[in-house]
Design a protein around this motif. Structure first.
Motif, PDB file in Angstrom:
ATOM      1  N   VAL A   4       0.868  -1.186   0.000  1.00 25.33           N
ATOM      2  CA  VAL A   4       0.000   0.000   0.000  1.00 25.33           C
ATOM      3  C   VAL A   4       0.897   1.226   0.000  1.00 25.33           C
ATOM      4  N   VAL A   5       0.656   2.129  -0.936  1.00 19.95           N
ATOM      5  CA  VAL A   5       1.450   3.362  -0.991  1.00 19.95           C
ATOM      6  C   VAL A   5       0.556   4.544  -0.652  1.00 19.95           C
ATOM      7  N   THR A   6       0.992   5.361   0.291  1.00 17.20           N
ATOM      8  CA  THR A   6       0.244   6.577   0.603  1.00 17.20           C
ATOM      9  C   THR A   6       1.061   7.783   0.173  1.00 17.20           C
ATOM     10  N   VAL A   7       0.352   8.785  -0.326  1.00 13.96           N
ATOM     11  CA  VAL A   7       0.978   9.986  -0.861  1.00 13.96           C
ATOM     12  C   VAL A   7       0.246  11.195  -0.287  1.00 13.96           C
ATOM     13  N   LYS A   8       0.949  12.296  -0.125  1.00 14.55           N
ATOM     14  CA  LYS A   8       0.309  13.482   0.435  1.00 14.55           C
ATOM     15  C   LYS A   8       0.126  14.593  -0.578  1.00 14.55           C
ATOM     16  N   ILE A   9      -0.930  15.364  -0.364  1.00 12.48           N
ATOM     17  CA  ILE A   9      -1.124  16.587  -1.137  1.00 12.48           C
ATOM     18  C   ILE A   9      -0.798  17.764  -0.229  1.00 12.48           C
ATOM     19  N   TYR A  10       0.246  18.480  -0.568  1.00 15.43           N
ATOM     20  CA  TYR A  10       0.608  19.686   0.169  1.00 15.43           C
ATOM     21  C   TYR A  10       0.136  20.900  -0.605  1.00 15.43           C
TER      22      TYR A  10
END
Lengths: 449, 449, 449, 449
Positions: B175-181
């Motif tokens: 599972v890959v999690t990515v952030k929106i900044y």
């Protein structure tokens, strides 16, 4: 077009559009009002269609001699490598007796007997054999192929894809169903949006198809919210990867919960539940699933009549006895409470039944397996019965059960019922007051008022 | 399939489908009724799964000698270039003590310890080192990788993409999690549909993936309507680019608002909030986020236990003191009001606590960092704890904290609580009448009635 | 990440996330409750952001000498072929005074002055000139380009696409708006799902872009159901071709109808109306559009302050008089009823106003056009003001109007109001009883009660 | 843009946006309120547009001499291979009398006469001929091509696709409609999501188009839930494969049911019903379909006026008599009940009518077919009339019927009505009380009260 006869009254129009054998043709306004109220289409207008031959077996099919059903050798274990020997060219048109039914309250019309591939792609069956079995099924008019074996899963999909590619049948002439399996271990850690989408993508790739007709989720996951499941199924349908979805081994409560969530989130509802159903496993299919069909349009895709519970080998039965008991739902026991003697008793009773059924099928000129298939098809809640086969001969034999149907008269069916002695009944309603011990102190007159 | 035991009662069916260690197995109808009422699935049926080993640490794991936890050198700053020296082949199967939990009330099951990559891709760490750390994590059974560092963001995504491509692990196994900044300056002028979509597209490109498993929005934008945010998240999910979404540094009010908007516009709800949580930062995770989980199914992905607040260097603490104060929510101060002396006092108190904890961890035969990790994992609201590492050794050490868990008995936990003396409590309800000065003139008897 | 200061109270969190100059920072619970009630986000939390410089013009910008505004030659007609002579490298960072505002109640933040391309791509302007103008705009911090000219439409889109391709600016750094025109004649037979989709596809192709940021429908089509329009706009947004949509020349009733239909069919709501607004055309923008913003979040993208109504040529005014009349909405006349003398009178009055405004702008050290731009920007309902230019010099001059803003004090604004003498007021409510002649027979006391 | 006249009042704006010949221009608020209440747009604002010529036939077209209508030889059977002989260059602009109408309450505006291709692609017509006919239609201003023949279906789509590719007309200048056929036999086993999606995909492939403008479902399937049908149609629209959908040979009840389901599941509603309509088949189009239009915006696409019922051959009529009877809806008969003599009588009466109509058309200087076309176009519910042709000459003749329209004065129409003597009337309301025999015992005074 300019020559077409004018059908200028709505009533005519309505009647004309109902082709096939409609026992109770819809009557204008009333039916529609009913339909708008019912969750989906009403049960009344869901009727069976016979195949291309245009013959309704119930009335017009003239069966061969009784003996003919036994013409083909019925040794199930026998497995000929050269399947081309078998003369199945007699089945190029739709097999006599094969009929087409809408599965659940959907518009999808499938043959009432369909091919489950669990035996077709099992160990020891060569690719040529598998191809011959599938070809026979297709050419007999079977239009649904169920790829749902837990163990040969990936292999089944890959080989089925190759066969479909080679055969080059028109895509609209067959229906492929695929299952989503999950476990709490390994890679597929439970049912989830991620798992559902990844499973469907993987199946599409293996099958080399643009879309799967029905995706069936095997077992619900009590750890996964139903909203996530129905949204994920709606997603794969919306993507065009899947046409319909259904369930397998779900409790009726879980099916209802799925339906409720579909309605809440405007998602496509499931159309079927795949379930075991045969002479010795009747409760679910006869008592509870018809309610699902009537209320929310979920139909029954059955499997089971080929089971080894028909053999007369008592020892094997001893171990599978669980499946043969006809128990009322409210009784509670654990494996340990049941004395070993009881189990032996039960196995004996079962063997007596099997012996009686064998005698009956001999009288009818068929094998017990054929009787079992025909008996299952006789039950209306079965929209589609899955049968599998390891050889072309085995499939041929099973399909001949269709010709047995008209001979299963009311008296024959009653005789079977007498032998089985396991007709399921709904347990009596139990007052919760009584359960809490409150009612015992109260006179029955009060309760009745 | 024809051999499967018949499971013909719905009750049996329901129970059988709950695999793993269910402490309180769901009981038929009641649970389901509850589920239909609760926003998503109920808390009760959300339980943990242990890894492939099938061993539940709480009962069966036999720990090595206490000393073993200190076998590997625990100098966090140390950074060996040749990571291949470390023998991590011992971790090819799922690490003892690692367990799998559903994150929030979603179906997604992730390891309770996951790898945050903020240290992995930080300055000075070579590509080979990073790869070794990620490989160790994966081979230990960690299945979630959190790409969320504000500063090394683009680099992290590019390198992570390369590693995943090289490793060629099956996509369903991680599972890959990515952030929106976003910021109010520069190109990303605030959160908007445009920014969300452009961010996700850019991340996908950098990662070379078909989809991201969880996209986390870092900080809500009070200038952007919540409807726009949830519709944009639903859009990227509907496109197939993203499986789930969550938040980071959102107030509980903002999380509730997102949920309300999702329900109003039939969008997919967020499943998690990423939040700091450790011995000296407890209020949010212990008091407020569990409410989010119970009410709307938003789970807690925690980070923090590796922080430098565990060092005994008073001067650095002086400047980061803000993070160490345990304040009740209704107290108000500004930076200027706090006298410098108070801050020095507070720093001293903190150092005393750290010294006591160090003594305790020595008694337990582990490092303070390991104690900190184990302590955090002991708290039920934590569905997934992010840890990061600059070296393979550091990660190995941190993971060994899992074996400490069974030793954190009630008495040990109480001793820690005594040392910390910062158990968060909800501030008392304040009567608005009282605040307006009305109640002071009224007798308490009236208020109490 | 492990070093970040803990923000463990929700209140802190909430306040910290509001960056930029928030005059009235949102206060926890109350604001959110309000937001959930209001159709979209509330007006209160929609504030302006200044550019990268971090300077808020209202407070800190030190303007040059008054004379500086006239440094660049202000002959609008002048059209130099070699635009490279102009030194626009002074604008590489965000222009002083340029600020960024959310357009409507959306999250999209655009420069308060934006470039309309109607003059940029008009006849006689070479490709090099157009490129120089657009480059100047972009480098000055302008991030919105409005491609909306009825006549040069296709050419504008093709050339804009080429310029954007050549410049290779990051896609997230600019916003492109495109219009959908339709007529009852020719190929685009009215507004329809077909026309909307075909128009957007054609624009995307001409622009060579993956998506358009805002698509604006020019004029509603009373023959096309609003449901079809909002569904088609939702479709192009859902396809990923468009981010937002708005309208141009729609009546407020039509905008409300669109919003109602969006809510009914769960479609994305429009965020803006493009409308004429300048000193002599105030009613719509000042009286009616603010209501649209407050109630349903539709913002105003204005155009107009560069119009020729500022010239002192009475004859041309005579023919365009229609646009200069300040009429109350309930008065009715037809072209024929207005005597020619009245029109001449009105033109004379207008010229007197223009003369007075010219005197005022000389006092302020700027051109009348610059005063006109600054005056428009002073009005809060204007989220984005479109200006166009045929030369780099013209754009430079117009942009210098931004530095005039702090000098437009209350007294200056009052003086302008005195000169214009056209402040729009809502017409008095008219009793429908009175209109029907019923009330004349009734005493006023009854009406007032 | 800066020169545009300011339209600053909403009322002005609203009126100006209604171009074309609006007989009753919408008046601000009232109309809109009405629109929001009505299911879709209101009937009142749905008006016709004339073609590019800007001439409204009803007022301004000066027809040639009466004789001119017969200039072209009117032998329908005649089929010249060299269609290039005919001089159709006279039709390069929109044909006099051709007008554009919104179909149903949609925004799609189509020519009131459109080309049905059932004769164009029938047996014996070469590709060159077909191309010439379609080219003539297009160049005359016809913008809708109906591909709906049951038998030549696939061929029609393939050839039409080739012609459209060769002609390279702009896609926005024409509308293509395609039909979905199904039967209970063969491959298309009834209407289903599977069949609808597969049919549309196949048509797109044959036509080599990106999308079809209208997909028409031929006959509803009472076995397929309406929810499945509307969801499938919404799916193909959402995919971008189809713009609009409609029905053919659906009962008004089925159309209502489709509309209800669309509203329930937020799907796009159908815009039209294709139905037979001519002098001898009037009931459905004149009595029942206008209600569909008024209530739910479903328009009428008619076909039929070219039928052979206009020939004076009594024997053929004898067999097609069904289409010529004008029956009230509540009368019931079966084929067998009608005595052969009655049928002969009826055929005779019909022939007399045809003879009278022939005489009338001679007086008007046109053929009976032309009269039939013009008579149909005179009826307001017809939004689009499909005509087909086997030759260019035949199409030319049919199109000349447009010039007959102004000559169909009230007196001529009354004369036709007198000859036909079949004006449909709604059957009297029948009291269900009376039907049940209850009312016969009750005095009429009670019923009337």
């Amino acid at each position: 077009m300019s020559l077409t006869v004018c059908q200028n009254t709505d009533d005519n129009n309505n009647n004309n559009s109902n082709q096939g054998q409609m026992n109770e043709p819809a009557e204008g306004g009333d039916v529609t009002i009913y339909r708008l109220c019912a969750p989906i289409a009403s049960l009344d207008c869901m009727e069976e269609f016979s195949g291309n031959t245009g013959l309704d077996l119930r009335r017009s099919v003239s069966l061969g001699s009784k003996a003919s059903l036994k013409n083909v050798s019925s040794t199930p274990g026998e497995c000929k490598v050269k399947s081309s020997i078998v003369n199945y060219t007699q089945f190029v048109t739709v097999l006599k007796g094969l009929r087409y039914k809408n599965i659940g309250k959907s518009g999808l019309r499938v043959s009432n007997v369909a091919l489950g591939t669990w035996s077709v792609f099992s160990t020891g069956i060569s690719e040529d054999q598998a191809e011959a079995i599938i070809k026979l099924a297709y050419e007999s008019g079977i239009n649904l192929f169920d790829l749902s074996d837990l163990h040969s899963g990936p292999r089944a999909e890959v080989e089925m894809g190759n066969i479909l590619k080679k055969m080059n049948w028109k895509r609209m002439t067959y229906v492929v169903t695929v299952k989503i399996y999950w476990s709490s271990k390994g890679e597929e850690r439970g049912l989830s949006r991620k798992h559902i989408i990844e499973s469907v993508r993987a199946s599409l790739k293996r099958l080399q198809l643009d879309y799967i007709d029905i995706v069936i989720i095997h077992r619900a996951d009590s750890m996964c919210p139903m909203e996530e499941i129905v949204r994920a199924m709606n997603y794969v349908i919306d993507k065009g990867w899947v046409m319909y979805w259904g369930s397998s081994k779900w409790s009726t409560t879980e099916i209802m919960e799925a339906y409720t969530n579909c309605r809440e989130f405007n998602c496509v509802t499931p159309i079927m539940e795949q379930s075991e159903y045969h002479m010795f496993c009747r409760e679910r299919a006869e008592l509870y699933l018809p309610e699902m069909y009537n209320k929310i349009g979920v139909g029954l895709m059955a499997w089971g009549p080929l089971g080894m519970y028909l053999t007369e080998n008592s020892e094997r039965l001893f171990f599978t006895k669980g499946s043969l008991r006809s128990k009322t739902q409210n009784s509670s026991w654990t494996e340990d409470e049941v004395a070993k003697e009881d189990r032996v008793d039960e196995a004996k009773k079962h063997l007596e039944k099997v012996r009686d059924l064998n005698l009956l099928s001999e009288k009818l000129g068929c094998s017990l397996t054929q009787l079992s298939i025909a008996w299952t098809l006789k039950h209306e809640p079965v929209h589609c019965l899955l049968i599998s086969a390891k050889t072309v001969e085995q499939l041929t034999q099973s399909l001949q059960a269709l010709q047995l149907l008209p001979r299963l008269s009311v008296s024959v069916m009653l005789e079977i019922e007498r032998i089985l002695d396991n007709k399921p009944v709904r347990p009596p309603m139990i007052s919760t007051l009584q359960m809490r011990g409150l009612i015992s102190h109260v006179g029955p007159d009060i309760v009745e008022n």
